[in-house]
Enzyme design. Structure first.
Site, PDB file in Angstrom:
ATOM      1  N   TRP A 101       8.606 -29.736   0.939  1.00 47.98           N
ATOM      2  CA  TRP A 101       7.439 -29.374   2.082  1.00 47.98           C
ATOM      3  C   TRP A 101       6.152 -28.993   0.202  1.00 47.98           C
ATOM      4  O   TRP A 101       4.964 -28.988   0.625  1.00 47.98           O
ATOM      5  CB  TRP A 101       7.676 -28.002   2.388  1.00 47.98           C
ATOM      6  CG  TRP A 101       8.871 -28.308   3.450  1.00 47.98           C
ATOM      7  CD1 TRP A 101       9.508 -27.553   3.759  1.00 47.98           C
ATOM      8  CD2 TRP A 101       8.227 -29.420   4.075  1.00 47.98           C
ATOM      9  NE1 TRP A 101      10.094 -27.567   4.949  1.00 47.98           N
ATOM     10  CE2 TRP A 101       9.409 -29.082   5.311  1.00 47.98           C
ATOM     11  CE3 TRP A 101       7.206 -29.768   4.860  1.00 47.98           C
ATOM     12  CZ2 TRP A 101       9.392 -29.498   6.472  1.00 47.98           C
ATOM     13  CZ3 TRP A 101       7.404 -30.767   5.851  1.00 47.98           C
ATOM     14  CH2 TRP A 101       8.592 -30.213   6.913  1.00 47.98           C
ATOM     15  N   ASP A 171       3.192 -20.581   1.260  1.00 55.56           N
ATOM     16  CA  ASP A 171       3.168 -21.485   2.261  1.00 55.56           C
ATOM     17  C   ASP A 171       4.970 -20.504   2.528  1.00 55.56           C
ATOM     18  O   ASP A 171       5.995 -20.625   1.942  1.00 55.56           O
ATOM     19  CB  ASP A 171       3.817 -22.767   1.969  1.00 55.56           C
ATOM     20  CG  ASP A 171       4.805 -23.504   3.311  1.00 55.56           C
ATOM     21  OD1 ASP A 171       5.144 -22.089   4.497  1.00 55.56           O
ATOM     22  OD2 ASP A 171       5.169 -24.474   3.385  1.00 55.56           O
ATOM     23  N   LYS A 195       9.751 -21.385  12.310  1.00 57.40           N
ATOM     24  CA  LYS A 195      11.070 -21.337  11.904  1.00 57.40           C
ATOM     25  C   LYS A 195      11.633 -19.781  12.034  1.00 57.40           C
ATOM     26  O   LYS A 195      13.182 -19.256  12.365  1.00 57.40           O
ATOM     27  CB  LYS A 195      11.207 -21.269  10.517  1.00 57.40           C
ATOM     28  CG  LYS A 195       9.817 -22.927   9.883  1.00 57.40           C
ATOM     29  CD  LYS A 195      11.203 -23.752  10.143  1.00 57.40           C
ATOM     30  CE  LYS A 195      10.497 -24.835  10.122  1.00 57.40           C
ATOM     31  NZ  LYS A 195      10.009 -25.664   8.808  1.00 57.40           N
TER      32      LYS A 195
HETATM   33  C1  LIG Z   1       9.034 -26.725   8.120  1.00 57.51           C
HETATM   34  C2  LIG Z   1       8.382 -26.124   6.781  1.00 57.51           C
HETATM   35  C3  LIG Z   1       7.340 -26.986   7.381  1.00 57.51           C
HETATM   36  C4  LIG Z   1       6.568 -28.157   8.071  1.00 57.51           C
HETATM   37  O1  LIG Z   1       6.139 -27.393   9.461  1.00 57.51           O
HETATM   38  P1  LIG Z   1       5.132 -28.489  10.448  1.00 57.51           P
HETATM   39  O2  LIG Z   1       4.880 -27.104  10.885  1.00 57.51           O
HETATM   40  O3  LIG Z   1       6.699 -28.923  10.831  1.00 57.51           O
HETATM   41  O4  LIG Z   1       3.980 -28.353   9.876  1.00 57.51           O
HETATM   42  C5  LIG Z   1       6.567 -26.288   5.776  1.00 57.51           C
HETATM   43  N1  LIG Z   1       6.537 -25.804   4.753  1.00 57.51           N
HETATM   44  C6  LIG Z   1       7.865 -25.005   5.295  1.00 57.51           C
HETATM   45  C7  LIG Z   1       8.515 -23.771   3.634  1.00 57.51           C
HETATM   46  C8  LIG Z   1       8.944 -25.529   6.522  1.00 57.51           C
HETATM   47  O5  LIG Z   1       9.838 -24.721   6.390  1.00 57.51           O
END
Ligand SMILES: *Cc1c(COP(=O)(O)O)cnc(C)c1O
Length: 360
Positions: A101, A171, A195
């Site tokens: 990511w 993030d 998540k």
């Molecule tokens: C799942 C995830 C993403 C991607 O998320 P989307 O909503 O599918 O774009 C980005 N960063 C992390 C840390 C993730 O766990």
């Protein structure tokens, strides 16, 4: 069939209580005679839903007044572009690459300016967090970017990088609200909610006000400007209304559970059960450097692809869903987010013990 123990990395388990409440309100939300799904986002009832959600999130995370809370769409991945478009005034940013990511965010930022990878743990399949105490941070960097919890690899920063005064952008998709955070250490905290907070389709951005300006990269679409969303209370256009409503319910649930201090305790207890088992098992092994282990995502392997596959299959038959590791790394991964009850982790460990005995 009843509810399973769902170890999915995302979309993931939500508190049963929240789902039941949403079900009860499906046809008639609070005497309005309609579902939240059917409601105008300009209505008084909906304004109250989004305002309460924001207020509860502010309380849970102790968000200072000089930060805006935005409820946006496009998933976490859209932020990979939105961040450089809005923050790259000098067209420079430094990225720490701790997994897929972070790497995707870095590659996206390169489309807009001079993004540099200043540290990486790719050499050991992202199984650790690099030392970030004295990195070569560009004097002109607009920000330093991290992915704080690496969903796929199961690592988490236990101390934030020394950004040498530069704005930290994080993030936090897979560790959102799993433990207390000091918001003042960040310029931007953002995450997709699927998540740990709610249904896919909502991304929450917590951003310091001075970072929200008209001065964005030329060509930045209106919908990708933080200022437009901040000026319009996340309602420049129709927000992901139902998703925000569920997030709001999860915030209430977290408050009832005792807030983020209590969640941290709960999560540490759950993770310890699993890590303690892995550390003494003769069959299963954790793949992450112990000091960098995530409380949320726990990857492990047997060392044999056939046994891994057998385990995932038998676990599924026994009611433990989504234990297969990410397609890029194989093995297994148990995601044990806030809403995973301690009983789920205990039952999983019992099952792993039994599997170990049967497969020695
Ligand atoms: C799942 C995830 C993403 C991607 O998320 P989307 O909503 O599918 O774009 C980005 N960063 C992390 C840390 C993730 O766990």
């Amino acid at each position: 069939m009843g509810r399973v123990y769902n170890f999915s990395a995302g979309p993931a388990v939500l508190p049963e209580e929240v789902l039941k409440e949403a079900a009860a309100e499906m046809l008639d939300y609070n005497g309005t005679g309609m579902s939240v799904m059917e409601m105008s986002h300009r209505s008084k009832a909906y304004q109250e839903i989004i305002d309460t959600a924001e207020a509860d999130l502010r309380e849970l995370m102790n968000i200072p007044d000089n930060y805006k809370v935005l409820f946006l769409q496009g998933g976490a991945s859209q932020q990979f572009a939105m961040i450089p478009m809005n923050l790259m005034k000098n067209k420079k940013a430094d990225y720490i690459i701790t997994g897929q990511w972070a790497k995707k965010a870095y590659q996206e930022a390169k489309l807009y300016g001079d993004a540099r990878a200043i540290a990486s743990s790719e050499d050991k399949t992202y199984s650790y967090i690099p030392d970030c105490s004295d990195l070569d941070i560009d004097e002109d960097a607009d920000y330093v970017y991290i992915c704080e919890n690496n969903t796929i690899y199961g690592t988490k920063y236990k101390t934030l990088p020394n950004t040498k005064g530069k704005t930290l952008v994080a993030d936090v998709s897979s560790c959102f609200l799993s433990e207390p955070v000091d918001v003042t250490k960040y310029g931007v905290i953002y995450g997709g909610v699927q998540k740990n907070i709610g249904p896919a389709g909502v991304v929450i951005v917590i951003i310091r006000e001075d970072l929200i300006t008209e001065d964005v990269l030329p060509g930045t679409p209106t919908m990708l400007r933080y200022k437009i969303h901040a000026d319009n209370g996340s309602m420049y256009n129709t927000p992901p209304a139902y998703g925000i409503y569920i997030c709001g319910k999860v915030f209430k649930w977290l408050k009832k559970m005792g807030g983020l201090e209590a969640m941290k305790e709960h999560n540490e207890k759950k993770a310890k059960i699993l890590y303690d088992f892995l550390d003494q098992s003769k069959l299963f092994k954790g793949t992450v450097e112990p000091k960098d282990r995530s409380l949320m995502n726990v990857p492990f392997v047997t060392g044999s692809e056939e046994l891994d596959a057998k385990f995932v299959k038998e676990a599924k038959a026994a009611g433990f869903e989504n234990l297969k590791g990410h397609r890029t790394v194989g093995g297994m991964r148990a995601s044990i987010y806030n809403a995973m009850p301690i009983e789920g982790v205990e039952a999983l460990v019992q099952f792993m013990k039994k599997f170990e005995e049967e497969n020695q």
